[in-house]
Design a protein around this motif. Sequence first.
Motif, PDB file in Angstrom:
ATOM      1  N   ARG A 193       0.818  -1.207   0.000  1.00 57.14           N
ATOM      2  CA  ARG A 193       0.000   0.000   0.000  1.00 57.14           C
ATOM      3  C   ARG A 193       0.860   1.268   0.000  1.00 57.14           C
ATOM      4  O   ARG A 193       0.377   2.352   0.321  1.00 57.14           O
ATOM      5  N   THR A 194       2.129   1.122  -0.354  1.00 51.21           N
ATOM      6  CA  THR A 194       3.045   2.260  -0.361  1.00 51.21           C
ATOM      7  C   THR A 194       2.584   3.306  -1.372  1.00 51.21           C
ATOM      8  O   THR A 194       2.327   2.981  -2.531  1.00 51.21           O
ATOM      9  N   PRO A 195       2.485   4.574  -0.979  1.00 50.57           N
ATOM     10  CA  PRO A 195       2.110   5.628  -1.934  1.00 50.57           C
ATOM     11  C   PRO A 195       3.116   5.704  -3.080  1.00 50.57           C
ATOM     12  O   PRO A 195       4.331   5.626  -2.863  1.00 50.57           O
ATOM     13  N   LEU A 196       2.620   5.863  -4.296  1.00 45.52           N
ATOM     14  CA  LEU A 196       3.510   5.884  -5.455  1.00 45.52           C
ATOM     15  C   LEU A 196       4.178   7.239  -5.656  1.00 45.52           C
ATOM     16  O   LEU A 196       5.151   7.330  -6.395  1.00 45.52           O
ATOM     17  N   ALA A 197       3.672   8.283  -5.021  1.00 46.19           N
ATOM     18  CA  ALA A 197       4.204   9.617  -5.279  1.00 46.19           C
ATOM     19  C   ALA A 197       5.282  10.034  -4.289  1.00 46.19           C
ATOM     20  O   ALA A 197       5.631  11.208  -4.214  1.00 46.19           O
ATOM     21  N   LEU A 198       5.844   9.099  -3.523  1.00 49.17           N
ATOM     22  CA  LEU A 198       6.872   9.461  -2.550  1.00 49.17           C
ATOM     23  C   LEU A 198       8.084  10.118  -3.203  1.00 49.17           C
ATOM     24  O   LEU A 198       8.671  11.039  -2.661  1.00 49.17           O
ATOM     25  N   ALA A 199       8.462   9.617  -4.364  1.00 49.26           N
ATOM     26  CA  ALA A 199       9.652  10.138  -5.040  1.00 49.26           C
ATOM     27  C   ALA A 199       9.313  11.215  -6.058  1.00 49.26           C
ATOM     28  O   ALA A 199      10.209  11.871  -6.596  1.00 49.26           O
ATOM     29  N   GLY A 200       8.052  11.398  -6.370  1.00 49.36           N
ATOM     30  CA  GLY A 200       7.647  12.375  -7.369  1.00 49.36           C
ATOM     31  C   GLY A 200       6.529  11.835  -8.235  1.00 49.36           C
ATOM     32  O   GLY A 200       6.045  10.718  -8.027  1.00 49.36           O
ATOM     33  N   ASN A 218      19.115  20.644  -6.196  1.00 48.22           N
ATOM     34  CA  ASN A 218      19.074  20.295  -4.777  1.00 48.22           C
ATOM     35  C   ASN A 218      17.707  19.820  -4.301  1.00 48.22           C
ATOM     36  O   ASN A 218      17.595  19.120  -3.289  1.00 48.22           O
ATOM     37  N   SER A 219      16.651  20.187  -5.037  1.00 45.52           N
ATOM     38  CA  SER A 219      15.311  19.779  -4.611  1.00 45.52           C
ATOM     39  C   SER A 219      15.158  18.261  -4.644  1.00 45.52           C
ATOM     40  O   SER A 219      14.339  17.698  -3.901  1.00 45.52           O
ATOM     41  N   ASP A 220      15.943  17.593  -5.489  1.00 51.61           N
ATOM     42  CA  ASP A 220      15.884  16.138  -5.538  1.00 51.61           C
ATOM     43  C   ASP A 220      16.349  15.508  -4.232  1.00 51.61           C
ATOM     44  O   ASP A 220      15.971  14.375  -3.916  1.00 51.61           O
ATOM     45  N   TYR A 221      17.174  16.230  -3.499  1.00 55.68           N
ATOM     46  CA  TYR A 221      17.697  15.686  -2.246  1.00 55.68           C
ATOM     47  C   TYR A 221      17.010  16.265  -1.023  1.00 55.68           C
ATOM     48  O   TYR A 221      17.322  15.889   0.104  1.00 55.68           O
ATOM     49  N   GLU A 222      16.085  17.180  -1.244  1.00 59.72           N
ATOM     50  CA  GLU A 222      15.391  17.795  -0.117  1.00 59.72           C
ATOM     51  C   GLU A 222      14.149  17.011   0.299  1.00 59.72           C
ATOM     52  O   GLU A 222      13.561  17.287   1.337  1.00 59.72           O
ATOM     53  N   LYS A 223      13.754  16.055  -0.528  1.00 57.01           N
ATOM     54  CA  LYS A 223      12.598  15.227  -0.173  1.00 57.01           C
ATOM     55  C   LYS A 223      12.974  14.316   0.992  1.00 57.01           C
ATOM     56  O   LYS A 223      14.080  13.784   1.047  1.00 57.01           O
ATOM     57  N   PRO A 224      12.064  14.123   1.942  1.00 59.68           N
ATOM     58  CA  PRO A 224      12.372  13.210   3.057  1.00 59.68           C
ATOM     59  C   PRO A 224      12.476  11.768   2.565  1.00 59.68           C
ATOM     60  O   PRO A 224      11.741  11.334   1.684  1.00 59.68           O
ATOM     61  N   PHE A 225      13.432  11.041   3.127  1.00 57.89           N
ATOM     62  CA  PHE A 225      13.590   9.637   2.772  1.00 57.89           C
ATOM     63  C   PHE A 225      12.427   8.817   3.343  1.00 57.89           C
ATOM     64  O   PHE A 225      12.189   8.876   4.551  1.00 57.89           O
ATOM     65  N   PRO A 226      11.743   8.042   2.547  1.00 58.56           N
ATOM     66  CA  PRO A 226      10.825   7.056   3.139  1.00 58.56           C
ATOM     67  C   PRO A 226      11.642   5.930   3.765  1.00 58.56           C
ATOM     68  O   PRO A 226      12.799   5.698   3.402  1.00 58.56           O
ATOM     69  N   SER A 227      11.057   5.233   4.701  1.00 60.02           N
ATOM     70  CA  SER A 227      11.792   4.177   5.408  1.00 60.02           C
ATOM     71  C   SER A 227      12.239   3.071   4.456  1.00 60.02           C
ATOM     72  O   SER A 227      13.219   2.370   4.727  1.00 60.02           O
ATOM     73  N   SER A 228      11.546   2.908   3.321  1.00 57.32           N
ATOM     74  CA  SER A 228      11.939   1.879   2.367  1.00 57.32           C
ATOM     75  C   SER A 228      13.276   2.205   1.701  1.00 57.32           C
ATOM     76  O   SER A 228      13.964   1.310   1.202  1.00 57.32           O
ATOM     77  N   VAL A 229      13.652   3.473   1.690  1.00 53.81           N
ATOM     78  CA  VAL A 229      14.923   3.891   1.074  1.00 53.81           C
ATOM     79  C   VAL A 229      16.044   3.877   2.105  1.00 53.81           C
ATOM     80  O   VAL A 229      17.139   3.361   1.861  1.00 53.81           O
ATOM     81  N   SER A 230      15.792   4.452   3.269  1.00 52.24           N
ATOM     82  CA  SER A 230      16.839   4.530   4.290  1.00 52.24           C
ATOM     83  C   SER A 230      16.186   4.637   5.657  1.00 52.24           C
ATOM     84  O   SER A 230      15.339   5.505   5.877  1.00 52.24           O
ATOM     85  N   SER A 231      16.564   3.716   6.546  1.00 53.46           N
ATOM     86  CA  SER A 231      16.019   3.756   7.900  1.00 53.46           C
ATOM     87  C   SER A 231      17.115   3.389   8.890  1.00 53.46           C
ATOM     88  O   SER A 231      18.105   2.742   8.542  1.00 53.46           O
ATOM     89  N   ASP A 232      16.934   3.818  10.127  1.00 56.62           N
ATOM     90  CA  ASP A 232      17.922   3.513  11.163  1.00 56.62           C
ATOM     91  C   ASP A 232      18.012   2.013  11.412  1.00 56.62           C
ATOM     92  O   ASP A 232      19.084   1.469  11.664  1.00 56.62           O
ATOM     93  N   VAL A 233      16.875   1.347  11.359  1.00 59.39           N
ATOM     94  CA  VAL A 233      16.832  -0.106  11.520  1.00 59.39           C
ATOM     95  C   VAL A 233      16.418  -0.695  10.177  1.00 59.39           C
ATOM     96  O   VAL A 233      15.277  -0.544   9.749  1.00 59.39           O
ATOM     97  N   GLY A 234      17.340  -1.327   9.512  1.00 57.90           N
ATOM     98  CA  GLY A 234      17.077  -1.814   8.169  1.00 57.90           C
ATOM     99  C   GLY A 234      16.088  -2.972   8.138  1.00 57.90           C
ATOM    100  O   GLY A 234      15.900  -3.687   9.130  1.00 57.90           O
ATOM    101  N   ALA A 235      15.462  -3.140   6.993  1.00 61.25           N
ATOM    102  CA  ALA A 235      14.539  -4.261   6.810  1.00 61.25           C
ATOM    103  C   ALA A 235      15.320  -5.571   6.789  1.00 61.25           C
ATOM    104  O   ALA A 235      16.483  -5.623   6.385  1.00 61.25           O
ATOM    105  N   LEU A 236      14.682  -6.634   7.249  1.00 62.73           N
ATOM    106  CA  LEU A 236      15.332  -7.944   7.218  1.00 62.73           C
ATOM    107  C   LEU A 236      14.269  -9.030   7.135  1.00 62.73           C
ATOM    108  O   LEU A 236      13.109  -8.830   7.495  1.00 62.73           O
TER     109      LEU A 236
END
Length: 291
Positions: A193-200, A218-236
Amino acid sequence: MFDTTINHFKSVFAHQFFVKPADTNYLLARFTRSQGMHEEFYWQSLQAIEKYIKSGLILNGQSAKGFGHDIVKLWKAHKVTFGQAAAHNIEKPDQLHSDRWRTTSLEHLVEKINIMGHPDSRYGLISYHTSPDDLFKLDQLVFELRRRTIGLEWKVGEDWDVEEPLKSFLGLPYKKVIEDLPKYQTRPMEVPRTPLALAGNTMNDVFHAWNAAFLRDNSDYEKPFPSSVSSDVGALSNSYLFLLWESLQATNITPEVIARIEWLLDSVTIDKAVKIAFRDRLTSGTNPVTA
């Protein structure tokens, strides 16, 4: 893992090894077709069909070995194994305009995907041509194959509890369910159910989002990272083969345990060294292995 009926055991591993990955392939096939990535559409479609058929085969006394990615051979094996209960010809959905539909057989669809989804398609070595009904026919084929990822002669209610609409089928074989409930799916499909517009809003945005190597601005890097891209506790996720191995290490080797492991090793292509390790454990004695 060994405290269930053998059919329950088979169902769990068929789902984890084949049905669940096939669901991902099918989702990717639909997505890539919508984005015009046609080579990838056929490859993902082939992968989905291959895995759904293999699941149905191993749950009905056949082996999934020796077919590779050849879904034409798998389709023939499906028809032989399921007989009158095999997936049949598909029909144009009522919602679809007749201009979008070509009257061809399921064999034609399988043969086309077998050619255009060949592994060489990943390297651009295979020509392809699309038809307006490719996706709509794939949808129906997946629906029908997925319904048959069950033992035809397994009895409803014997291996796990069931809810409506299967209460009226208690004690009857699942073959009867397939015949009488044409809209019933044997297993629920987990669709993200992940929103498709997270990256644009476009695929171009998806490519450039958080991409310092291919930065537009720089606007490409100003978007907040979704947890699927980078999180403190990685998926496993542990593979079920690994979990089975751990469980086997702590289990007495009984005839029932041997039957389950031998079924798996005989039905599914597994690395030779892994097979040897499993069989060594089966012959090592009845006492669990301790640290």
